[in-house]
Design a protein around this motif. Structure first.
Motif, PDB file in Angstrom:
ATOM      1  N   THR A   1       3.154  15.125 -19.111  1.00  0.00           N
ATOM      2  CA  THR A   1       2.529  15.414 -17.925  1.00  0.00           C
ATOM      3  C   THR A   1       2.614  14.470 -16.631  1.00  0.00           C
ATOM      4  O   THR A   1       3.244  14.694 -15.587  1.00  0.00           O
ATOM      5  N   ILE A   2       2.152  13.179 -17.078  1.00  0.00           N
ATOM      6  CA  ILE A   2       2.208  12.195 -16.312  1.00  0.00           C
ATOM      7  C   ILE A   2       3.801  11.631 -15.863  1.00  0.00           C
ATOM      8  O   ILE A   2       3.783  11.588 -14.648  1.00  0.00           O
ATOM      9  N   GLN A   3       4.741  11.975 -16.741  1.00  0.00           N
ATOM     10  CA  GLN A   3       6.061  11.424 -16.405  1.00  0.00           C
ATOM     11  C   GLN A   3       6.659  12.424 -15.515  1.00  0.00           C
ATOM     12  O   GLN A   3       7.345  12.187 -14.741  1.00  0.00           O
ATOM     13  N   ALA A   4       6.266  14.051 -15.572  1.00  0.00           N
ATOM     14  CA  ALA A   4       6.703  15.041 -15.050  1.00  0.00           C
ATOM     15  C   ALA A   4       5.895  14.936 -13.478  1.00  0.00           C
ATOM     16  O   ALA A   4       6.830  15.055 -12.545  1.00  0.00           O
ATOM     17  N   ARG A   5       4.928  14.501 -13.409  1.00  0.00           N
ATOM     18  CA  ARG A   5       4.335  14.425 -11.991  1.00  0.00           C
ATOM     19  C   ARG A   5       4.819  13.327 -11.149  1.00  0.00           C
ATOM     20  O   ARG A   5       4.916  13.315  -9.995  1.00  0.00           O
ATOM     21  N   LEU A   6       5.024  12.292 -11.921  1.00  0.00           N
ATOM     22  CA  LEU A   6       5.377  11.004 -11.159  1.00  0.00           C
ATOM     23  C   LEU A   6       7.048  10.850 -10.912  1.00  0.00           C
ATOM     24  O   LEU A   6       7.491  10.043 -10.289  1.00  0.00           O
ATOM     25  N   GLY A   7       7.602  11.773 -11.787  1.00  0.00           N
ATOM     26  CA  GLY A   7       9.270  11.766 -11.892  1.00  0.00           C
ATOM     27  C   GLY A   7       9.963  10.475 -12.400  1.00  0.00           C
ATOM     28  O   GLY A   7      10.854   9.956 -11.934  1.00  0.00           O
ATOM     29  N   VAL A   8       8.953   9.923 -13.349  1.00  0.00           N
ATOM     30  CA  VAL A   8       9.664   8.688 -14.009  1.00  0.00           C
ATOM     31  C   VAL A   8       9.735   8.812 -15.629  1.00  0.00           C
ATOM     32  O   VAL A   8       9.171   9.657 -16.118  1.00  0.00           O
TER      33      VAL A   8
ATOM     34  N   GLN B   1       1.010  -1.242   0.022  1.00  0.00           N
ATOM     35  CA  GLN B   1      -0.212  -0.188  -0.069  1.00  0.00           C
ATOM     36  C   GLN B   1       0.922   1.256  -0.036  1.00  0.00           C
ATOM     37  O   GLN B   1       0.671   2.164  -0.808  1.00  0.00           O
ATOM     38  N   ALA B   2       2.070   1.287   0.897  1.00  0.00           N
ATOM     39  CA  ALA B   2       2.915   2.313   0.931  1.00  0.00           C
ATOM     40  C   ALA B   2       3.442   2.538  -0.494  1.00  0.00           C
ATOM     41  O   ALA B   2       3.593   3.779  -1.073  1.00  0.00           O
ATOM     42  N   PHE B   3       3.852   1.412  -1.049  1.00  0.00           N
ATOM     43  CA  PHE B   3       4.635   1.554  -2.232  1.00  0.00           C
ATOM     44  C   PHE B   3       3.688   2.374  -3.243  1.00  0.00           C
ATOM     45  O   PHE B   3       3.929   3.111  -4.204  1.00  0.00           O
ATOM     46  N   ALA B   4       2.407   1.742  -3.371  1.00  0.00           N
ATOM     47  CA  ALA B   4       1.366   2.393  -4.497  1.00  0.00           C
ATOM     48  C   ALA B   4       1.303   3.835  -4.200  1.00  0.00           C
ATOM     49  O   ALA B   4       1.155   4.456  -5.361  1.00  0.00           O
ATOM     50  N   GLU B   5       1.192   4.137  -2.933  1.00  0.00           N
ATOM     51  CA  GLU B   5       0.984   5.600  -2.596  1.00  0.00           C
ATOM     52  C   GLU B   5       2.147   6.496  -3.072  1.00  0.00           C
ATOM     53  O   GLU B   5       2.055   7.474  -3.552  1.00  0.00           O
ATOM     54  N   ARG B   6       3.244   6.035  -2.704  1.00  0.00           N
ATOM     55  CA  ARG B   6       4.531   6.628  -2.934  1.00  0.00           C
ATOM     56  C   ARG B   6       4.942   6.661  -4.643  1.00  0.00           C
ATOM     57  O   ARG B   6       5.231   7.904  -5.033  1.00  0.00           O
ATOM     58  N   GLU B   7       4.686   5.868  -5.268  1.00  0.00           N
ATOM     59  CA  GLU B   7       4.814   5.697  -6.866  1.00  0.00           C
ATOM     60  C   GLU B   7       3.763   6.612  -7.383  1.00  0.00           C
ATOM     61  O   GLU B   7       4.127   7.076  -8.360  1.00  0.00           O
TER      62      GLU B   7
ATOM     63  N   ALA C   1       7.453  -0.652 -15.550  1.00  0.00           N
ATOM     64  CA  ALA C   1       6.944  -1.804 -14.558  1.00  0.00           C
ATOM     65  C   ALA C   1       6.733  -1.439 -13.347  1.00  0.00           C
ATOM     66  O   ALA C   1       5.567  -1.678 -12.698  1.00  0.00           O
ATOM     67  N   SER C   2       7.426  -0.500 -12.619  1.00  0.00           N
ATOM     68  CA  SER C   2       7.231  -0.044 -11.261  1.00  0.00           C
ATOM     69  C   SER C   2       5.667   0.545 -11.145  1.00  0.00           C
ATOM     70  O   SER C   2       5.212   0.629 -10.475  1.00  0.00           O
ATOM     71  N   ALA C   3       5.691   1.492 -12.226  1.00  0.00           N
ATOM     72  CA  ALA C   3       4.450   2.277 -12.183  1.00  0.00           C
ATOM     73  C   ALA C   3       3.262   1.264 -12.550  1.00  0.00           C
ATOM     74  O   ALA C   3       2.351   1.436 -11.750  1.00  0.00           O
ATOM     75  N   HIS C   4       3.494   0.395 -13.236  1.00  0.00           N
ATOM     76  CA  HIS C   4       2.559  -0.667 -13.617  1.00  0.00           C
ATOM     77  C   HIS C   4       1.933  -1.487 -12.307  1.00  0.00           C
ATOM     78  O   HIS C   4       0.905  -1.531 -12.115  1.00  0.00           O
ATOM     79  N   ILE C   5       2.898  -2.013 -11.524  1.00  0.00           N
ATOM     80  CA  ILE C   5       2.650  -2.541 -10.414  1.00  0.00           C
ATOM     81  C   ILE C   5       1.767  -1.792  -9.582  1.00  0.00           C
ATOM     82  O   ILE C   5       1.102  -2.036  -8.869  1.00  0.00           O
ATOM     83  N   ALA C   6       2.305  -0.619  -9.291  1.00  0.00           N
ATOM     84  CA  ALA C   6       1.747   0.361  -8.285  1.00  0.00           C
ATOM     85  C   ALA C   6       0.507   0.623  -8.592  1.00  0.00           C
ATOM     86  O   ALA C   6      -0.558   0.421  -7.895  1.00  0.00           O
ATOM     87  N   LEU C   7       0.145   0.835  -9.924  1.00  0.00           N
ATOM     88  CA  LEU C   7      -1.368   1.281 -10.493  1.00  0.00           C
ATOM     89  C   LEU C   7      -2.061  -0.264 -10.367  1.00  0.00           C
ATOM     90  O   LEU C   7      -3.375  -0.110  -9.830  1.00  0.00           O
ATOM     91  N   LEU C   8      -1.552  -1.457 -10.625  1.00  0.00           N
ATOM     92  CA  LEU C   8      -2.275  -2.789 -10.395  1.00  0.00           C
ATOM     93  C   LEU C   8      -2.766  -2.738  -8.669  1.00  0.00           C
ATOM     94  O   LEU C   8      -3.873  -3.252  -8.327  1.00  0.00           O
ATOM     95  N   ALA C   9      -1.802  -2.351  -7.777  1.00  0.00           N
ATOM     96  CA  ALA C   9      -1.987  -2.566  -6.487  1.00  0.00           C
ATOM     97  C   ALA C   9      -3.072  -1.480  -5.844  1.00  0.00           C
ATOM     98  O   ALA C   9      -3.800  -1.825  -5.194  1.00  0.00           O
TER      99      ALA C   9
ATOM    100  N   LEU D   1      -2.348  10.592  -7.789  1.00  0.00           N
ATOM    101  CA  LEU D   1      -3.430  10.721  -6.784  1.00  0.00           C
ATOM    102  C   LEU D   1      -4.105  11.915  -6.242  1.00  0.00           C
ATOM    103  O   LEU D   1      -5.024  12.004  -5.917  1.00  0.00           O
ATOM    104  N   CYS D   2      -2.927  12.723  -6.053  1.00  0.00           N
ATOM    105  CA  CYS D   2      -3.569  14.142  -5.648  1.00  0.00           C
ATOM    106  C   CYS D   2      -4.316  14.937  -6.631  1.00  0.00           C
ATOM    107  O   CYS D   2      -5.063  16.055  -5.962  1.00  0.00           O
ATOM    108  N   ASP D   3      -4.281  14.648  -7.856  1.00  0.00           N
ATOM    109  CA  ASP D   3      -4.964  15.234  -8.706  1.00  0.00           C
ATOM    110  C   ASP D   3      -6.295  15.028  -8.681  1.00  0.00           C
ATOM    111  O   ASP D   3      -6.784  13.854  -8.644  1.00  0.00           O
TER     112      ASP D   3
END
Length: 525
Positions: free
Chosen positions: A495-502, A443-449, A511-519, A454-456
């Protein structure tokens, strides 16, 4: 739903038998002695009749305790013998002879005749006013009659109140079990158990060898088994049984009749319900298995009584989203498969197949799924299956596995091409993430990634990311699905890459973003 408070009730006095009458204080004053028919003292006494006529038998209708001094029988042994025989033919409960001038001692001829007929013969050694006994017994009989009517009305009122309040079938049966003090079972005409009520351990004892004892009990009241038919409009569709009722048979029949009336009314009023009693029975059993609050071993008698073969079988747990239990039951019948189907949650139905050990579980499961797609007219219908279980104790884990697979399938992309039968190995990463969704680290990983999105308050960018990753980072397909031009999609991805920093072009970061989104999606569901 209106809450109905439990009704208070008083049990009926024990039925008056010859034995009980002889223990009454007024009778004991006459020093009673049983000289014949001692083995028949538990006969019920329906009435008390004082008669000196030699042919009193023709005036009786059965169940009477006859009081006499025998004044018209003295000195005539033939009359004495015929007198006893006539009472026996009239099914009298007993004869009480007051000793005196006519018979100073118990008459041997009458004693032998009564013993041969099995008719209790009681002599009173001291003078006794028969009117006192008559008054005592008749008043008790009247009180019991009134109490029986009162109990009948109490039960009827309680059950009617529950029905009016919209109480479920189980609540009605619980009330009947409370009044009867014994397990209550409702079956269909094939003796398949639909609903039970009563103390759990007592119910399990009844169900342990259900088919044999149910067929032996039949419609009789032997050993406290009281059975009454359920039906209406000239059609029978079930039975209600009080199992091991310890009270008087007549009282048990009264309770069973009142309960049957209530159940028929409940069925009529709930006729528009989507669930039949059979479906509710399967639903309760499957739900209890999935929850695991009760050990599977304790649920085995219920499964057997519900008609599921359990001895030397292979069990295949399935979960089918979006298909009602009635349709699944039809497919089971068409294929000749043994199984139970019931809803675990709205829109999620479980099926537990019971197969012989020599049957091929995977082949029959595939056949079931194929036939279901044909029957439902929905080629995309998916059956989530767990691996076959050889032991009943492993069934709950299998049902939970099938439910997990079904939930993972429901969270899959609509573009995912799934086979008719989906297993744990088919849900891949999505299935693993769903298993771990409640882990605080995940849960913490998904929120962090995903924090930047999510703040939008606008979910559009999160939806674009979800589609982009689900399509394997196919920009053309993502633009098409979101009805935007490619340049517009490029701007959104930037815009997505800028906000997530990826960098989504980097496989590991994507892959990290994908796993976080699935979680995240699994947690939201």
């Amino acid at each position: 739903m209106t809450t109905v408070a439990p009704t208070t009730w008083q049990p009926l006095e024990p039925a008056l038998s010859v034995r009980r009458v002889l223990t009454l204080e007024r009778v004991l004053a006459g020093e009673p002695e049983v000289v014949a028919g001692a083995g028949q003292l538990d006969r019920p006494v329906r009435w008390v009749h004082v008669a000196e006529a030699a042919d009193v038998g023709v005036m009786l209708s059965g169940g009477e305790m006859v009081l006499t001094t025998g004044v018209l029988l003295a000195g005539d042994e033939a009359k004495q013998t015929e007198y006893i025989r006539s009472l026996h033919r009239a099914e009298a409960a007993a004869v009480v002879l007051g000793l005196g001038r006519a018979f100073p001692a118990p008459p041997e001829v009458m004693r032998r005749a009564a013993e041969r007929c099995g008719l209790p013969l009681v002599v009173l050694h001291r003078p006794f006013p028969f009117a006192e006994l008559t008054e005592e017994v008749q008043s008790r009989l009247v009180r019991r009659k009134f109490a029986a009517v009162s109990l009948s009305e109490t039960v009827r009122t309680a059950l009617t109140g529950l029905i009016t309040a919209g109480a479920p079938l189980q609540r009605l049966l619980d009330e009947v079990a409370r009044h009867s003090g014994c397990p209550v079972v409702v079956t269909n005409l094939a003796h398949r158990v639909l609903v039970t009520a009563g103390e759990r351990s007592a119910v399990d004892d009844v169900l342990r060898d259900w088919e044999r004892i149910a067929r032996q009990a039949g419609g009789s009241a032997g050993d406290g088994w009281i059975c009454t038919a359920l039906g209406g409009g000239g059609e029978r569709w079930g039975r209600l049984l009080l199992c091991g009722y310890r009270g008087e048979t007549a009282t048990g029949r009264l309770l069973a009749d009142r309960a049957a009336e209530a159940l028929v009314l409940h069925r009529m009023l709930s006729g528009g319900s989507a669930h039949t009693w059979e479906e509710q029975s399967a639903q309760c059993l499957l739900t209890d298995l999935v929850r695991g609050a009760v050990p599977a071993r304790q649920l085995l008698p219920r499964a057997r009584a519900a008609g599921l073969p359990v001895n030397r079988r292979t069990f295949v747990p399935l979960v089918v989203p979006g298909v009602d239990p009635a349709r699944l039951d039809r497919v089971l019948r068409v294929l000749g498969l043994s199984g139970l189907a019931g809803e675990l949650a709205p829109g999620v139905t479980a099926v537990l197949l019971s197969l012989a050990r020599d049957q091929y579980a995977e082949v029959l499961t595939a056949h079931f799924a194929s036939r279901l797609r044909t029957e439902s007219g929905a080629p995309g219908t998916v059956v989530a299956a767990a691996d076959p279980r050889a032991a009943w104790d492993d069934v709950p884990a299998g049902l939970r596995e099938a439910r997990h697979v079904a939930d993972a399938v429901a969270e899959s992309s609509a573009a995912l091409d799934l086979p008719a039968v989906v297993r744990l190995k088919d849900v891949h990463l999505r299935g693993l993430v769903r298993l771990l969704r409640d882990d605080p680290h995940v849960q913490a990983f998904a929120e962090r990634e995903l924090h930047g999105l999510l703040c939008d308050t606008e979910p559009e960018l999160l939806n674009v990311l979800r589609t982009y990753l689900a399509t394997g980072r196919n920009k053309s397909r993502t633009a098409q699905l979101h009805h935007v031009s490619r340049p517009a999609l490029y701007r959104r991805l930037e815009t997505i890459q800028a906000r997530l920093g990826v960098d989504l072009d980097d496989f590991e970061q994507a892959a990290s973003a994908h796993i976080a989104l699935l979680a995240h999606d699994a947690q939201q569901r």
